[in-house]
Each structure stands twice: as C-alpha cells, then as structure tokens.
Design an enzyme around this catalytic site. Structure first.
Site, PDB file in Angstrom:
ATOM      1  N   ASN A  63      42.376  51.893  42.845  1.00 51.21           N
ATOM      2  CA  ASN A  63      42.631  52.829  41.754  1.00 51.21           C
ATOM      3  C   ASN A  63      41.268  53.277  41.225  1.00 51.21           C
ATOM      4  O   ASN A  63      40.586  52.517  40.545  1.00 51.21           O
ATOM      5  CB  ASN A  63      43.444  52.112  40.658  1.00 51.21           C
ATOM      6  CG  ASN A  63      43.640  52.962  39.422  1.00 51.21           C
ATOM      7  OD1 ASN A  63      43.269  54.138  39.394  1.00 51.21           O
ATOM      8  ND2 ASN A  63      44.231  52.372  38.398  1.00 51.21           N
ATOM      9  N   TRP A  64      40.911  54.520  41.560  1.00 48.81           N
ATOM     10  CA  TRP A  64      39.574  55.005  41.185  1.00 48.81           C
ATOM     11  C   TRP A  64      39.506  55.406  39.707  1.00 48.81           C
ATOM     12  O   TRP A  64      38.430  55.753  39.221  1.00 48.81           O
ATOM     13  CB  TRP A  64      39.184  56.192  42.080  1.00 48.81           C
ATOM     14  CG  TRP A  64      38.866  55.813  43.500  1.00 48.81           C
ATOM     15  CD1 TRP A  64      38.971  54.567  44.072  1.00 48.81           C
ATOM     16  CD2 TRP A  64      38.380  56.686  44.532  1.00 48.81           C
ATOM     17  NE1 TRP A  64      38.583  54.610  45.390  1.00 48.81           N
ATOM     18  CE2 TRP A  64      38.217  55.901  45.705  1.00 48.81           C
ATOM     19  CE3 TRP A  64      38.068  58.041  44.602  1.00 48.81           C
ATOM     20  CZ2 TRP A  64      37.762  56.440  46.911  1.00 48.81           C
ATOM     21  CZ3 TRP A  64      37.610  58.578  45.803  1.00 48.81           C
ATOM     22  CH2 TRP A  64      37.457  57.779  46.942  1.00 48.81           C
ATOM     23  N   LYS A  65      40.635  55.419  39.026  1.00 48.32           N
ATOM     24  CA  LYS A  65      40.688  55.806  37.604  1.00 48.32           C
ATOM     25  C   LYS A  65      39.964  57.151  37.416  1.00 48.32           C
ATOM     26  O   LYS A  65      39.939  57.964  38.324  1.00 48.32           O
ATOM     27  CB  LYS A  65      40.134  54.675  36.723  1.00 48.32           C
ATOM     28  CG  LYS A  65      40.866  53.355  37.039  1.00 48.32           C
ATOM     29  CD  LYS A  65      40.665  52.271  36.027  1.00 48.32           C
ATOM     30  CE  LYS A  65      41.481  51.034  36.446  1.00 48.32           C
ATOM     31  NZ  LYS A  65      41.370  49.932  35.508  1.00 48.32           N
ATOM     32  N   GLU A 113      46.925  51.379  31.268  1.00 48.24           N
ATOM     33  CA  GLU A 113      46.056  52.327  30.541  1.00 48.24           C
ATOM     34  C   GLU A 113      46.848  53.554  30.108  1.00 48.24           C
ATOM     35  O   GLU A 113      46.535  54.178  29.096  1.00 48.24           O
ATOM     36  CB  GLU A 113      44.843  52.697  31.409  1.00 48.24           C
ATOM     37  CG  GLU A 113      43.826  51.555  31.421  1.00 48.24           C
ATOM     38  CD  GLU A 113      42.963  51.464  32.668  1.00 48.24           C
ATOM     39  OE1 GLU A 113      42.947  52.418  33.463  1.00 48.24           O
ATOM     40  OE2 GLU A 113      42.308  50.416  32.847  1.00 48.24           O
ATOM     41  N   GLU A 135      50.038  43.528  36.799  1.00 51.60           N
ATOM     42  CA  GLU A 135      48.704  43.746  36.241  1.00 51.60           C
ATOM     43  C   GLU A 135      48.679  43.306  34.779  1.00 51.60           C
ATOM     44  O   GLU A 135      48.980  44.105  33.887  1.00 51.60           O
ATOM     45  CB  GLU A 135      48.336  45.239  36.314  1.00 51.60           C
ATOM     46  CG  GLU A 135      48.074  45.760  37.705  1.00 51.60           C
ATOM     47  CD  GLU A 135      47.037  46.887  37.678  1.00 51.60           C
ATOM     48  OE1 GLU A 135      46.146  46.864  38.529  1.00 51.60           O
ATOM     49  OE2 GLU A 135      47.098  47.767  36.801  1.00 51.60           O
ATOM     50  N   SER A 186      40.725  42.632  37.673  1.00 50.27           N
ATOM     51  CA  SER A 186      39.462  41.947  37.949  1.00 50.27           C
ATOM     52  C   SER A 186      39.435  41.212  39.287  1.00 50.27           C
ATOM     53  O   SER A 186      38.828  40.139  39.401  1.00 50.27           O
ATOM     54  CB  SER A 186      39.100  41.000  36.800  1.00 50.27           C
ATOM     55  OG  SER A 186      38.922  41.732  35.597  1.00 50.27           O
ATOM     56  N   GLY A 231      40.526  47.977  40.768  1.00 46.80           N
ATOM     57  CA  GLY A 231      39.875  49.009  39.963  1.00 46.80           C
ATOM     58  C   GLY A 231      38.408  49.125  40.304  1.00 46.80           C
ATOM     59  O   GLY A 231      38.038  49.727  41.320  1.00 46.80           O
TER      60      GLY A 231
HETATM   61  P1  13P Z   1      39.871  46.239  37.510  1.00 43.56           P
HETATM   62  O1  13P Z   1      39.929  45.789  38.950  1.00 43.56           O
HETATM   63  O2  13P Z   1      38.670  47.089  37.224  1.00 43.56           O
HETATM   64  O3  13P Z   1      40.079  45.125  36.555  1.00 43.56           O
HETATM   65  O4  13P Z   1      41.119  47.242  37.295  1.00 43.56           O
HETATM   66  C1  13P Z   1      42.355  46.854  37.742  1.00 43.56           C
HETATM   67  C2  13P Z   1      43.291  48.001  37.626  1.00 43.56           C
HETATM   68  O5  13P Z   1      43.558  48.484  36.540  1.00 43.56           O
HETATM   69  C3  13P Z   1      43.859  48.557  38.860  1.00 43.56           C
HETATM   70  O6  13P Z   1      44.888  49.442  38.600  1.00 43.56           O
END
Ligand code: 13P
Length: 258
Positions: free
Chosen positions: A9-11, A98, A167, A212, A233
């Site tokens: 997930n590149w956000k 989010e 998550e 994480s 992420g």
């Molecule tokens: P992180 O791996 O940065 O904690 O993010 C996880 C995430 O939200 C994947 O959708």
C-alpha cells in the site's frame, strides 16, 4: 498449503519518476514473482495507468487504496471500481483505518464498497482492526466482529474473489507490529467467526496482516498458521525491503502449493 499474498500500500506517496524507479528496482531485485505468492502494489489513483503500463510484462498485480460504493453516477470526486478495472487494476483496499480515521468511513460504507468492487470484477482487500484504546479496554473481538459482520453481511462470493486484512490501528505506521501470537489469535478469531456462516469459505479465505511489517519480523509473522500474507505500508516503498519481506514469506512455504 495455500497460496500467499504480499500487497504494498503506497498510500499518498510517489510521483511519475519515483514510481518508475521503484518498479525498475523491484524488477532488478525480483525478475518475476514466485507462483506460490501473488505480489500486488497499490499506487495512488492518478498513477494507476502508469503502473499498469510499467508492469505489463511483469507478474505483479495492481490495486487501488479506495473505490466508490457506486459504479457510475453523479458522485463528484469519486472513482468507480469499473474505472479502476478498465485502467488495469485488479484489487481495491477497502475500509483502511486511515480512511476510517480521516475520512469518517464507517462499517456500512465499507460493506457497500466491497460489494461494488466485486460487482466490477475487482478483488476487495477488506481491512478490519481495533484501536489501542479498544484493545486496552478488552473490546478487540467486539470491534473486529462488528466490522467483519458489516462487511460480510452484504457479500456472497467465492473465497478467491476476496481478501481479508487484519490491520490493528495501533500497529500501522508506528514501527510496533503486533506480535506473531497476537496476529495468530486475531486471524483465528476472524476465521472462526466467518466459519459460522460458511466453513469451507472460511478455511480458504486469505487473511493477511498489516501494521509495521518489516524485514526483521516478516518471517515470524508469516510462519503463523492463519496468516496468508501481508499488507505492507512503508516497507513497500523500498524495493529491496519489499522483496526481502516477500522472500521471507516464501521461506515459510513448501516448494509447491495446492
Ligand atoms: P505500515 O507498514 O507503514 O505500518 O502500514 C501498514 C498499512 O497501513 C498497510 O495498509
């Protein structure tokens, strides 16, 4: 053993140049993904077409981080899952924490979005997870159960047309992943809850973990029996880390999958 999944997930990161560089580095690190484990990357919407082009001859799936709960109509600013499909997307993350936190998305909307995604031929990656406060007050299963029932109450589909992601909100972007034991406990809870409706579907449904995941904890988390992959992420923005996590996942699997 079942197939596994690694979804990046590149956000809200990336641009034309950095996306191209990231895919080039991915290809250099991993010429082709292994058939035992599907790799998917989810860029921000504007780059969907770019990513579909960049990965045309590369066995990596493309997804988005959100979709509309409608297929078409007067919904300003929304993106139809049909549009995602046409531009080369195959997956849609639904109900990410989010979006719950910053966009006020709720359980009902998550269910409708998942349904629209399925109608358009996308695979929804449905996210559930508790906050730190919910965990600390002993309400984790109540929350997970509520989120799960809201999403799956709408859905009648095959196990290979849907992915569930656990998550926990307290583990996302904090650097503090859930322990492998917590991940296993919650995945088992989710699978058992789904089994009340349909045992076979529950057994085959991929349940992946996000929060994480890093090179250092990937192997231990992916070794858990009810963990069918990861939703990554920040580590997905670094090709070497993402591929190392992918290899750590493969290392937990037998040489061939059923
Ligand atoms: P992180 O791996 O940065 O904690 O993010 C996880 C995430 O939200 C994947 O959708």
């Amino acid at each position: 053993m079942k197939k596994k999944w690694l979804i990046g997930n590149w956000k809200m990161h990336g641009n034309l140049a950095s996306n191209k560089a990231l895919i080039e580095s991915l290809r250099a690190e991993l010429p082709q993904p292994d058939e035992r484990a599907t790799m998917v990357v989810c860029p921000a919407f504007p780059y969907l077409f770019q990513l579909a082009e960049l990965t045309k001859d590369y066995g990596v799936g493309i997804g988005v981080q959100n979709v509309s709960d409608h297929l078409q109509g007067a919904y300003t600013g929304e993106t139809s899952p049909l549009m995602v499909k046409e531009l080369g997307g195959s997956y849609a993350i639904i109900g990410h924490s989010e979006r719950r936190q910053y966009q006020g998305e709720n359980d009902g909307l998550m269910g409708r979005k998942a349904l629209a995604a399925i109608d358009a031929g996308l695979i929804p990656v449905i996210c559930v997870g508790e906050t730190a406060e919910e965990r600390d007050s002993g309400r984790t299963h109540e929350v997970l159960g509520r989120q799960l029932d809201a999403a799956f109450g709408y859905i009648r589909t095959a196990h290979d047309k849907i992915i569930l992601a656990y998550e926990p909100r307290w583990a996302i972007g904090t650097g503090i992943a859930a322990t492998p034991e917590i991940v296993q406990t919650e995945h088992e809870f989710l699978r058992q809850r789904i089994a009340i409706r349909d045992k076979e579907f529950a057994a085959k449904l991929p349940i992946i973990y996000g929060g994480s995941v890093k090179v250092s904890n990937a192997n231990a988390i992916f070794s858990m029996p009810d963990v069918d992959g990861g939703l990554i992420g920040s580590a997905a923005l670094n090709a070497r880390e993402f591929v190392t996590i992918y290899r750590a996942m493969l290392a937990t699997m037998p040489a061939a999958v059923a």
